[in-house]
Design a protein around this motif. Structure first.
Motif, PDB file in Angstrom:
ATOM      1  N   PHE A 135       0.825  -1.204   0.000  1.00  0.00           N
ATOM      2  CA  PHE A 135       0.000   0.000   0.000  1.00  0.00           C
ATOM      3  C   PHE A 135       0.863   1.259   0.000  1.00  0.00           C
ATOM      4  N   ALA A 136       2.000   1.228   0.686  1.00  0.00           N
ATOM      5  CA  ALA A 136       2.889   2.393   0.714  1.00  0.00           C
ATOM      6  C   ALA A 136       3.412   2.714  -0.681  1.00  0.00           C
ATOM      7  N   ALA A 137       3.775   1.696  -1.432  1.00  0.00           N
ATOM      8  CA  ALA A 137       4.248   1.910  -2.801  1.00  0.00           C
ATOM      9  C   ALA A 137       3.134   2.442  -3.691  1.00  0.00           C
ATOM     10  N   GLN A 138       1.913   1.934  -3.482  1.00  0.00           N
ATOM     11  CA  GLN A 138       0.778   2.433  -4.264  1.00  0.00           C
ATOM     12  C   GLN A 138       0.518   3.908  -3.984  1.00  0.00           C
ATOM     13  N   MET A 139       0.624   4.314  -2.729  1.00  0.00           N
ATOM     14  CA  MET A 139       0.419   5.710  -2.374  1.00  0.00           C
ATOM     15  C   MET A 139       1.463   6.605  -3.027  1.00  0.00           C
ATOM     16  N   LEU A 140       2.691   6.146  -3.112  1.00  0.00           N
ATOM     17  CA  LEU A 140       3.743   6.917  -3.775  1.00  0.00           C
ATOM     18  C   LEU A 140       3.449   7.085  -5.258  1.00  0.00           C
ATOM     19  N   ASP A 141       2.949   6.038  -5.875  1.00  0.00           N
ATOM     20  CA  ASP A 141       2.702   6.077  -7.317  1.00  0.00           C
ATOM     21  C   ASP A 141       1.504   6.938  -7.692  1.00  0.00           C
ATOM     22  N   LYS A 142       0.607   7.190  -6.727  1.00  0.00           N
ATOM     23  CA  LYS A 142      -0.606   7.940  -7.044  1.00  0.00           C
ATOM     24  C   LYS A 142      -0.339   9.405  -7.354  1.00  0.00           C
ATOM     25  N   VAL A 143       0.715   9.961  -6.754  1.00  0.00           N
ATOM     26  CA  VAL A 143       0.989  11.390  -6.907  1.00  0.00           C
ATOM     27  C   VAL A 143       2.297  11.562  -7.671  1.00  0.00           C
ATOM     28  N   PRO A 144       2.252  12.091  -8.904  1.00  0.00           N
ATOM     29  CA  PRO A 144       3.484  12.294  -9.669  1.00  0.00           C
ATOM     30  C   PRO A 144       4.302  13.445  -9.089  1.00  0.00           C
ATOM     31  N   GLY A 145       5.579  13.478  -9.425  1.00  0.00           N
ATOM     32  CA  GLY A 145       6.418  14.590  -8.995  1.00  0.00           C
ATOM     33  C   GLY A 145       7.238  14.269  -7.758  1.00  0.00           C
ATOM     34  N   PRO A 146       8.057  15.234  -7.326  1.00  0.00           N
ATOM     35  CA  PRO A 146       9.002  15.004  -6.229  1.00  0.00           C
ATOM     36  C   PRO A 146       8.400  15.088  -4.830  1.00  0.00           C
ATOM     37  N   VAL A 147       7.178  15.609  -4.688  1.00  0.00           N
ATOM     38  CA  VAL A 147       6.548  15.742  -3.384  1.00  0.00           C
ATOM     39  C   VAL A 147       5.402  14.735  -3.272  1.00  0.00           C
ATOM     40  N   VAL A 149       2.410  12.698  -0.675  1.00  0.00           N
ATOM     41  CA  VAL A 149       1.537  12.955   0.467  1.00  0.00           C
ATOM     42  C   VAL A 149       1.133  11.634   1.107  1.00  0.00           C
ATOM     43  N   ALA A 150       1.387  11.524   2.417  1.00  0.00           N
ATOM     44  CA  ALA A 150       1.035  10.318   3.164  1.00  0.00           C
ATOM     45  C   ALA A 150      -0.141  10.608   4.085  1.00  0.00           C
ATOM     46  N   PRO A 151      -1.124   9.732   4.134  1.00  0.00           N
ATOM     47  CA  PRO A 151      -2.205   9.909   5.113  1.00  0.00           C
ATOM     48  C   PRO A 151      -1.659   9.761   6.524  1.00  0.00           C
ATOM     49  N   LEU A 152      -2.149  10.584   7.443  1.00  0.00           N
ATOM     50  CA  LEU A 152      -1.719  10.521   8.839  1.00  0.00           C
ATOM     51  C   LEU A 152      -2.426   9.333   9.489  1.00  0.00           C
ATOM     52  N   MET A 153      -1.733   8.220   9.544  1.00  0.00           N
ATOM     53  CA  MET A 153      -2.352   7.003  10.060  1.00  0.00           C
ATOM     54  C   MET A 153      -1.305   6.051  10.612  1.00  0.00           C
ATOM     55  N   LYS A 154      -1.730   5.283  11.604  1.00  0.00           N
ATOM     56  CA  LYS A 154      -0.916   4.208  12.159  1.00  0.00           C
ATOM     57  C   LYS A 154      -1.436   2.883  11.609  1.00  0.00           C
ATOM     58  N   SER A 155      -0.522   1.961  11.359  1.00  0.00           N
ATOM     59  CA  SER A 155      -0.938   0.670  10.826  1.00  0.00           C
ATOM     60  C   SER A 155       0.004  -0.416  11.322  1.00  0.00           C
ATOM     61  N   ARG A 156      -0.426  -1.653  11.142  1.00  0.00           N
ATOM     62  CA  ARG A 156       0.442  -2.817  11.326  1.00  0.00           C
ATOM     63  C   ARG A 156       0.514  -3.508   9.970  1.00  0.00           C
ATOM     64  N   PRO A 157       1.343  -2.989   9.064  1.00  0.00           N
ATOM     65  CA  PRO A 157       1.336  -3.505   7.695  1.00  0.00           C
ATOM     66  C   PRO A 157       1.717  -4.977   7.635  1.00  0.00           C
ATOM     67  N   VAL A 158       1.073  -5.679   6.714  1.00  0.00           N
ATOM     68  CA  VAL A 158       1.268  -7.113   6.573  1.00  0.00           C
ATOM     69  C   VAL A 158       1.574  -7.425   5.115  1.00  0.00           C
ATOM     70  N   ALA A 159       2.367  -8.451   4.877  1.00  0.00           N
ATOM     71  CA  ALA A 159       2.700  -8.850   3.508  1.00  0.00           C
ATOM     72  C   ALA A 159       1.486  -9.466   2.829  1.00  0.00           C
ATOM     73  N   ALA A 160       1.208  -9.043   1.611  1.00  0.00           N
ATOM     74  CA  ALA A 160       0.066  -9.582   0.866  1.00  0.00           C
ATOM     75  C   ALA A 160       0.198 -11.090   0.666  1.00  0.00           C
ATOM     76  N   SER A 161       1.427 -11.567   0.563  1.00  0.00           N
ATOM     77  CA  SER A 161       1.623 -13.014   0.394  1.00  0.00           C
ATOM     78  C   SER A 161       1.148 -13.781   1.622  1.00  0.00           C
TER      79      SER A 161
END
Length: 237
Positions: A135-147, A149-161
């Motif tokens: 999900f972090a990589a997807q969020m980076l890809d959504k916004v083009p350019g050098p800046v 934006v990350a949502p202000l959130m806490k998570s316990r990320p898990v591997a999709a596999s």
């Protein structure tokens, strides 16, 4: 067993299909490219002939409450009706930890999916998982350019596999209703995850509601703990 995977060509669906085949199961991929339209029901009866269990990981990319509810309500109703006609004995659904505590547009659709599945005619197992590492990589890809934006959130990320492996394990057993949630091994902020992948780009944070900022998407009770850390996943990309 003969398993059908709704959304089997998506990035999570592909992992589920791979995992199920690795366990020796016969797998039917249900997607438009395979001649199955979950929104109209076309091709469902043929696809579900002889199927023992359906794993539903179909998804829609939207922040709209109306669009999310319409998608998940329609595809779930169509799936359950076709499963009943075909004599399918088990319906497995992937949902999200905190879906009942966070009032985002997308989450309203997932809530509706849960409601329909739990009240439906097919014995169901419902797995809530936290956000995937991906999900972090997807969020980076959504916004083009050098800046970024990350949502202000806490998570316990898990591997999709690991999510895919758990879905197949649950599909192999009896229906459990709402089962134990699945979360990652560590608590992280989305901003820290995105910065790890951003390669020098500036990552800013943006509030997306008190619930997410205060841990609304973290498990609150017992949960199965994934083993793959975000750092391990990032290094293996």
């Amino acid at each position: 067993m003969k398993m059908a995977v709704a959304g089997g060509t998506g990035w999570v669906g592909k992992l589920v299909v791979q995992e199920a085949r690795g366990h020796g199961h016969e797998v039917v991929v249900m997607s438009r490219s395979a001649g199955v339209d979950l929104m109209t029901g076309a091709g469902l009866d043929d696809a579900l002939r002889g199927v023992d269990v359906v794993i539903d990981v179909a998804n829609v990319s939207t922040l709209s409450r109306k669009a999310s509810v319409a998608f998940f309500e329609t595809e779930t109703r169509n799936l359950l009706a076709a499963e009943e006609r075909a004599g399918v004995g088990h319906h497995v659904v992937l949902s999200i930890v905190g879906v009942d505590r966070v009032d985002s547009g997308y989450y309203f659709g997932k809530r509706r999916q849960e409601e329909l599945a739990l009240a439906g005619p097919i014995p169901v197992t419902l797995l809530r998982a936290t956000q995937f590492h991906e999900f972090a990589a997807q969020m980076l890809d959504k916004v083009p350019g050098p800046v970024k934006v990350a949502p202000l959130m806490k998570s316990r990320p898990v591997a999709a596999s690991e999510v895919a492996a758990e879905l197949v394990r649950l599909a192999e057993g009896p229906a459990q209703g709402r089962t134990t949630e699945l979360a990652g091994p560590e608590e992280l902020t989305m901003a820290s995850m995105m910065r790890r992948l951003a390669k020098g780009k500036l990552v800013l944070t943006m509030p997306v509601g008190k619930a997410m900022a205060n841990g609304g998407v973290l498990p609150t009770g017992d949960f199965h703990r994934g083993r793959i850390t975000f750092e391990q996943w990032a290094k293996s990309r």
